[in-house]
Write a protein that holds these residues in place. Structure first.
Motif, PDB file in Angstrom:
ATOM      1  N   CYS A 115      43.806  38.886  33.005  1.00 49.44           N
ATOM      2  CA  CYS A 115      45.036  39.505  32.486  1.00 49.44           C
ATOM      3  C   CYS A 115      46.129  39.510  33.547  1.00 49.44           C
ATOM      4  CB  CYS A 115      44.746  40.935  32.023  1.00 49.44           C
ATOM      5  SG  CYS A 115      43.717  41.049  30.541  1.00 49.44           S
ATOM      6  N   LEU A 116      45.780  39.888  34.778  1.00 49.50           N
ATOM      7  CA  LEU A 116      46.765  39.897  35.864  1.00 49.50           C
ATOM      8  C   LEU A 116      47.288  38.492  36.145  1.00 49.50           C
ATOM      9  CD1 LEU A 116      45.117  42.388  38.400  1.00 49.50           C
ATOM     10  CD2 LEU A 116      47.072  42.800  36.893  1.00 49.50           C
ATOM     11  N   LEU A 117      46.393  37.503  36.055  1.00 48.80           N
ATOM     12  CA  LEU A 117      46.776  36.120  36.298  1.00 48.80           C
ATOM     13  C   LEU A 117      47.842  35.659  35.306  1.00 48.80           C
ATOM     14  CD1 LEU A 117      46.378  33.335  37.624  1.00 48.80           C
ATOM     15  CD2 LEU A 117      44.488  32.945  36.024  1.00 48.80           C
ATOM     16  N   PHE A 118      47.587  35.869  34.015  1.00 47.54           N
ATOM     17  CA  PHE A 118      48.548  35.425  33.007  1.00 47.54           C
ATOM     18  C   PHE A 118      49.845  36.236  33.052  1.00 47.54           C
ATOM     19  CE2 PHE A 118      44.791  33.500  30.857  1.00 47.54           C
ATOM     20  CZ  PHE A 118      45.296  32.205  30.779  1.00 47.54           C
ATOM     21  N   LEU A 119      49.748  37.507  33.380  1.00 46.38           N
ATOM     22  CA  LEU A 119      50.953  38.331  33.500  1.00 46.38           C
ATOM     23  C   LEU A 119      51.803  37.908  34.693  1.00 46.38           C
ATOM     24  CD1 LEU A 119      49.510  41.884  32.710  1.00 46.38           C
ATOM     25  CD2 LEU A 119      51.141  40.600  31.325  1.00 46.38           C
ATOM     26  N   SER A 120      51.177  37.272  35.669  1.00 52.54           N
ATOM     27  CA  SER A 120      51.894  36.884  36.889  1.00 52.54           C
ATOM     28  C   SER A 120      52.587  35.530  36.770  1.00 52.54           C
ATOM     29  CB  SER A 120      50.919  36.835  38.077  1.00 52.54           C
ATOM     30  OG  SER A 120      50.327  38.092  38.307  1.00 52.54           O
ATOM     31  N   ILE A 121      52.132  34.676  35.865  1.00 53.08           N
ATOM     32  CA  ILE A 121      52.673  33.320  35.781  1.00 53.08           C
ATOM     33  C   ILE A 121      54.189  33.294  35.574  1.00 53.08           C
ATOM     34  CG2 ILE A 121      52.651  31.168  34.453  1.00 53.08           C
ATOM     35  CD1 ILE A 121      49.686  31.559  33.973  1.00 53.08           C
ATOM     36  N   PRO A 122      54.781  34.168  34.715  1.00 51.14           N
ATOM     37  CA  PRO A 122      56.241  34.126  34.524  1.00 51.14           C
ATOM     38  C   PRO A 122      57.044  34.387  35.811  1.00 51.14           C
ATOM     39  CG  PRO A 122      55.205  35.370  32.768  1.00 51.14           C
ATOM     40  CD  PRO A 122      54.149  35.132  33.801  1.00 51.14           C
ATOM     41  N   VAL A 123      56.403  35.002  36.803  1.00 49.78           N
ATOM     42  CA  VAL A 123      57.099  35.271  38.063  1.00 49.78           C
ATOM     43  C   VAL A 123      57.428  33.962  38.785  1.00 49.78           C
ATOM     44  CG1 VAL A 123      56.876  36.365  40.344  1.00 49.78           C
ATOM     45  CG2 VAL A 123      55.972  37.516  38.306  1.00 49.78           C
ATOM     46  N   PHE A 124      56.600  32.950  38.579  1.00 49.43           N
ATOM     47  CA  PHE A 124      56.723  31.716  39.354  1.00 49.43           C
ATOM     48  C   PHE A 124      57.357  30.555  38.578  1.00 49.43           C
ATOM     49  CE2 PHE A 124      53.079  34.156  40.869  1.00 49.43           C
ATOM     50  CZ  PHE A 124      53.414  34.313  42.206  1.00 49.43           C
ATOM     51  N   THR A 125      57.556  30.689  37.280  1.00 49.60           N
ATOM     52  CA  THR A 125      58.169  29.621  36.500  1.00 49.60           C
ATOM     53  C   THR A 125      58.897  30.186  35.285  1.00 49.60           C
ATOM     54  OG1 THR A 125      57.730  27.633  35.180  1.00 49.60           O
ATOM     55  CG2 THR A 125      55.994  29.289  35.258  1.00 49.60           C
ATOM     56  N   ASP A 126      60.011  29.576  34.940  1.00 44.44           N
ATOM     57  CA  ASP A 126      60.748  30.033  33.755  1.00 44.44           C
ATOM     58  C   ASP A 126      60.316  29.281  32.502  1.00 44.44           C
ATOM     59  OD1 ASP A 126      61.781  27.574  34.329  1.00 44.44           O
ATOM     60  OD2 ASP A 126      63.869  28.229  34.511  1.00 44.44           O
ATOM     61  N   GLU A 127      59.328  28.394  32.633  1.00 38.70           N
ATOM     62  CA  GLU A 127      58.784  27.683  31.470  1.00 38.70           C
ATOM     63  C   GLU A 127      57.686  28.481  30.769  1.00 38.70           C
ATOM     64  OE1 GLU A 127      57.478  23.849  32.613  1.00 38.70           O
ATOM     65  OE2 GLU A 127      59.469  23.126  33.182  1.00 38.70           O
ATOM     66  N   PHE A 128      57.340  29.616  31.365  1.00 36.50           N
ATOM     67  CA  PHE A 128      56.278  30.459  30.820  1.00 36.50           C
ATOM     68  C   PHE A 128      56.806  31.881  30.750  1.00 36.50           C
ATOM     69  CE2 PHE A 128      52.348  32.906  30.870  1.00 36.50           C
ATOM     70  CZ  PHE A 128      51.495  32.154  30.081  1.00 36.50           C
ATOM     71  N   ALA A 129      57.085  32.343  29.524  1.00 38.35           N
ATOM     72  CA  ALA A 129      57.705  33.655  29.334  1.00 38.35           C
ATOM     73  C   ALA A 129      56.651  34.761  29.283  1.00 38.35           C
ATOM     74  CB  ALA A 129      58.528  33.667  28.050  1.00 38.35           C
ATOM     75  N   ALA A 130      57.133  36.005  29.359  1.00 39.94           N
ATOM     76  CA  ALA A 130      56.222  37.157  29.290  1.00 39.94           C
ATOM     77  C   ALA A 130      55.486  37.189  27.958  1.00 39.94           C
ATOM     78  CB  ALA A 130      57.012  38.451  29.493  1.00 39.94           C
ATOM     79  N   THR A 131      56.165  36.771  26.871  1.00 35.30           N
ATOM     80  CA  THR A 131      55.496  36.730  25.566  1.00 35.30           C
ATOM     81  C   THR A 131      54.358  35.705  25.564  1.00 35.30           C
ATOM     82  OG1 THR A 131      57.206  35.181  24.813  1.00 35.30           O
ATOM     83  CG2 THR A 131      57.490  37.499  24.237  1.00 35.30           C
ATOM     84  N   ASP A 132      54.518  34.631  26.358  1.00 37.76           N
ATOM     85  CA  ASP A 132      53.441  33.649  26.476  1.00 37.76           C
ATOM     86  C   ASP A 132      52.227  34.263  27.168  1.00 37.76           C
ATOM     87  OD1 ASP A 132      55.134  31.748  25.333  1.00 37.76           O
ATOM     88  OD2 ASP A 132      55.929  31.148  27.288  1.00 37.76           O
ATOM     89  N   SER A 133      52.492  35.141  28.124  1.00 42.80           N
ATOM     90  CA  SER A 133      51.396  35.847  28.804  1.00 42.80           C
ATOM     91  C   SER A 133      50.565  36.627  27.798  1.00 42.80           C
ATOM     92  CB  SER A 133      51.954  36.818  29.857  1.00 42.80           C
ATOM     93  OG  SER A 133      52.599  36.129  30.889  1.00 42.80           O
ATOM     94  N   PHE A 134      51.253  37.333  26.913  1.00 38.71           N
ATOM     95  CA  PHE A 134      50.538  38.137  25.926  1.00 38.71           C
ATOM     96  C   PHE A 134      49.785  37.259  24.925  1.00 38.71           C
ATOM     97  CE2 PHE A 134      53.620  41.291  27.422  1.00 38.71           C
ATOM     98  CZ  PHE A 134      52.764  42.358  27.662  1.00 38.71           C
ATOM     99  N   LEU A 135      50.353  36.106  24.566  1.00 34.08           N
ATOM    100  CA  LEU A 135      49.645  35.180  23.689  1.00 34.08           C
ATOM    101  C   LEU A 135      48.342  34.722  24.343  1.00 34.08           C
ATOM    102  CD1 LEU A 135      52.344  32.798  22.143  1.00 34.08           C
ATOM    103  CD2 LEU A 135      50.849  34.367  20.906  1.00 34.08           C
ATOM    104  N   CYS A 136      48.418  34.351  25.607  1.00 30.14           N
ATOM    105  CA  CYS A 136      47.229  33.873  26.317  1.00 30.14           C
ATOM    106  C   CYS A 136      46.194  34.975  26.479  1.00 30.14           C
ATOM    107  CB  CYS A 136      47.624  33.325  27.697  1.00 30.14           C
ATOM    108  SG  CYS A 136      48.527  31.768  27.636  1.00 30.14           S
ATOM    109  N   ILE A 137      46.645  36.173  26.812  1.00 27.30           N
ATOM    110  CA  ILE A 137      45.713  37.289  27.014  1.00 27.30           C
ATOM    111  C   ILE A 137      45.013  37.649  25.713  1.00 27.30           C
ATOM    112  CG2 ILE A 137      45.571  39.756  27.546  1.00 27.30           C
ATOM    113  CD1 ILE A 137      47.826  39.256  29.618  1.00 27.30           C
TER     114      ILE A 137
END
Length: 257
Positions: free
Chosen positions: A82-104
């Motif tokens: 969960c922390l991993l996917f929530l962190s991805i948007p910090v490093f790229t704008d191609e992956f939004a926070a909503t994408d984090s929730f989809l993956c989780i």
């Protein structure tokens, strides 16, 4: 209708061998649903920008990897995922926070379902048939009762075509068919467990169908994909089944089956 029937026959022919013979065929079927589910689930975006391939592959790898871990490590590893996917948007704008929730949500839900399926199948392969009969017996009963007797809308906000009469008819047919199967084919189940399992799944299967319909309505799509002609995507076919595997697994836990 012809296309729908032919596709249904094709699905049945592909599903029966894994359920009968198990082994690598069953693993292949579970793997297919995990992968197809990922493609459909992780394509649910309000924007037209597709999710990058790496997070999709990572999500699938997380689900598969979790299945091989011991129970004592699951909660810690899930937290890290969960922390991993929530962190991805910090490093790229191609992956939004909503994408984090989809993956989780994909990882947590599909891991839970896969774990339930494996546990149920290893306990007794006939339990899988019991769940399938309860699920699609309810679905079939709801369809025909709704078509011939339906007058009052069940939940027009989510699914305008479903009716209360169809829902009741589906419950009755699902309970009768699954209880009869369990009574004759699963004698090790107590009568109480059979009855509760049949009643629970006739209800939760319909809730699962509506829940996935709500997801599609939220993302303004008719089907999750067009992989299965006349049926939509894989998730369109197994939405109720996914709910029922998890719910029956809980019944097994309660009755220590």
């Amino acid at each position: 209708m012809k296309t729908r029937i032919l596709t249904a026959l094709g699905i049945i022919l592909c599903v029966i061998p894994p359920l009968v013979f198990g082994g690598w065929l069953m693993a292949l079927l579970i793997g297919f649903i995990i992968c197809a589910g990922a493609v459909e689930w992780l394509s649910l975006k309000h924007s037209n920008t597709p999710l990058p391939i790496f997070p999709k592959l990572l999500a699938i790898a997380c689900v598969v990897g979790l299945l091989f871990l011991e129970d004592s490590y699951i909660s810690s590893v899930l937290a890290v995922i969960c922390l991993l996917f929530l962190s991805i948007p910090v490093f790229t704008d191609e992956f939004a926070a909503t994408d984090s929730f989809l993956c989780i949500t994909y990882v947590v839900f599909f891991y839970t379902v896969a774990r339930a399926v494996i546990h149920i199948y290893t306990s007794d392969a006939l339990l899988v048939w019991y769940i399938i009969i309860a699920t699609y017996g309810t679905d079939t009963g709801a369809y025909f009762c709704g078509r011939f007797f339906g007058k009052h809308k069940l939940n027009e906000r989510i699914s305008p075509k479903k009716t209360i009469e169809g829902s009741i008819g589906g419950c009755i047919m699902g309970i009768v068919l699954s209880f009869a199967f369990a009574y004759f084919m699963l004698p090790k189940l107590s009568t109480t467990a059979m009855l509760i399992g049949s009643i629970v799944m006739s209800i939760t299967g319909q809730i699962g169908d509506l829940a996935f319909s709500a997801i599609k309505r939220n993302f303004k799509i008719k089907d999750f994909s067009d992989l299965l002609p006349g049926h939509g995507g894989v998730l369109d076919r197994v939405d109720s089944l996914l709910f029922n595997f998890v719910c029956f697994y809980m019944v097994m836990v309660v009755f220590m089956l």
